[in-house]
Design a protein around this motif. Sequence first.
Motif, PDB file in Angstrom:
ATOM      1  N   ARG A   1     -32.926  31.070  24.271  1.00  0.00           N
ATOM      2  CA  ARG A   1     -31.754  31.799  23.777  1.00  0.00           C
ATOM      3  C   ARG A   1     -30.669  30.860  23.239  1.00  0.00           C
ATOM      4  O   ARG A   1     -30.559  29.710  23.644  1.00  0.00           O
ATOM      5  N   SER A   2     -29.871  31.403  22.343  1.00  0.00           N
ATOM      6  CA  SER A   2     -28.700  30.687  21.839  1.00  0.00           C
ATOM      7  C   SER A   2     -27.577  30.794  22.863  1.00  0.00           C
ATOM      8  O   SER A   2     -27.669  31.545  23.841  1.00  0.00           O
TER       9      SER A   2
ATOM     10  N   VAL B   1     -32.049  35.673  20.984  1.00  0.00           N
ATOM     11  CA  VAL B   1     -33.335  35.021  21.220  1.00  0.00           C
ATOM     12  C   VAL B   1     -33.701  34.187  20.003  1.00  0.00           C
ATOM     13  O   VAL B   1     -33.857  34.723  18.891  1.00  0.00           O
ATOM     14  N   LYS B   2     -33.837  32.883  20.197  1.00  0.00           N
ATOM     15  CA  LYS B   2     -34.245  31.997  19.111  1.00  0.00           C
ATOM     16  C   LYS B   2     -35.758  31.998  18.948  1.00  0.00           C
ATOM     17  O   LYS B   2     -36.279  31.998  17.827  1.00  0.00           O
TER      18      LYS B   2
ATOM     19  N   LYS C   1     -40.477  33.652  16.279  1.00  0.00           N
ATOM     20  CA  LYS C   1     -39.022  33.561  16.185  1.00  0.00           C
ATOM     21  C   LYS C   1     -38.405  34.880  16.653  1.00  0.00           C
ATOM     22  O   LYS C   1     -38.976  35.957  16.436  1.00  0.00           O
ATOM     23  N   GLY C   2     -37.219  34.773  17.248  1.00  0.00           N
ATOM     24  CA  GLY C   2     -36.533  35.980  17.683  1.00  0.00           C
ATOM     25  C   GLY C   2     -36.256  36.927  16.523  1.00  0.00           C
ATOM     26  O   GLY C   2     -36.359  38.154  16.667  1.00  0.00           O
ATOM     27  N   SER C   3     -35.919  36.368  15.346  1.00  0.00           N
ATOM     28  CA  SER C   3     -35.643  37.198  14.175  1.00  0.00           C
ATOM     29  C   SER C   3     -36.888  37.935  13.701  1.00  0.00           C
ATOM     30  O   SER C   3     -36.812  39.071  13.219  1.00  0.00           O
TER      31      SER C   3
ATOM     32  N   SER D   1     -30.672  43.815  16.880  1.00  0.00           N
ATOM     33  CA  SER D   1     -30.249  42.419  16.883  1.00  0.00           C
ATOM     34  C   SER D   1     -31.310  41.562  17.564  1.00  0.00           C
ATOM     35  O   SER D   1     -32.320  42.079  18.065  1.00  0.00           O
ATOM     36  N   THR D   2     -31.059  40.255  17.589  1.00  0.00           N
ATOM     37  CA  THR D   2     -31.967  39.348  18.308  1.00  0.00           C
ATOM     38  C   THR D   2     -31.553  39.167  19.754  1.00  0.00           C
ATOM     39  O   THR D   2     -32.224  38.458  20.509  1.00  0.00           O
TER      40      THR D   2
END
Length: 334
Positions: A243-244, A249-250, A260-262, A272-273
């Motif tokens: 996580r950032s 979530v990265k 990737k979270g995206s 959202s992520t």
Amino acid sequence: MRRFLLLCVCLWIFLFVAPLITVGRNAANDVPTLPVPTAEETEKKELSDSGVTVTLSRNGSVEKLPLDEYLAGVVAAEMPALFPEEALKAQAVAARTYTMKKIAAAPAAEHNGAAVCANPSHCKAYAPLSETAAGWSGDAEKYTEKILRAVEETDGEILLYDGEPITAVFHSTSSGKTENAVDVWGGNVPYLVSVESPGDKESPRYEEEKVLLPDEFKKKFSEKYPDAVYDENPENWISKISRSSAGGVKSLSVAGVAVKGSDFRSVFGLNSTNFTVSYADGELKIKTRGYGHGVGMSQYGARAMALEGKKYDEILKSYYSGVTLGKIQEKASS
């Protein structure tokens, strides 16, 4: 006596004749005698919104329209007109800055050569103000005036970092903190760093829950990641979550596949992520917090600050770190 007369003649030549010879030489060679102003001394021409033309790709064709008209359509399409005026002004400045950054760049092939498009997932949402106002019913006149005033009262104002227009991205709702651009898109941007964003909880999209049966989850994920191998226990499908600092979530591992979270957000159509995944009673629950990519200005955060009495410049400087407000310069138009 002779020596004295010779000295007088020399002095007369030095004082009166030599300057005339110099002036004649300068005139003959067209050499200016006035000092040339430096770049700092030469003022750049500032432009109003009406002095800038925007090329817009919409509905399969390219339109040309004045910046003020375009911005009114963007602000109305991107932010609820019932928001406080200072929030709408902040939105107008952010949208203007983003647009000028696009105008300064090379025309995009996917825009049919236009500077911007009306697709909010690629550029910014846009519809003629009259079209949006048609859905405001009895409030159409009031909201139209409000939008136009937000654009007019910030006429020509843009956000600058090191003297250049910034990429003034924005989103609907943060999770309480905005995201670092590097955590979302992979590039460090000094003015797009994580900041506190109080007030986002008032957004109707602040929290959401999506419930999926294991077979539904597998079907959706495997369509994009066919190499996924699923354990018998769905509790073990999600692991290695990174996580950032803002909670997004990265990256994570899904059924043995690094994602990737995206991309996970895209697969399941999440807000959202910033999400959590849990399994109980035969169901997978995905809970999200925030709405949008989370970078730059939060619109609901801007609303909360405006309701507290903050002015639009304060709102903008709280979301875009180290920026200053400036005016559109002639060299930036196209």
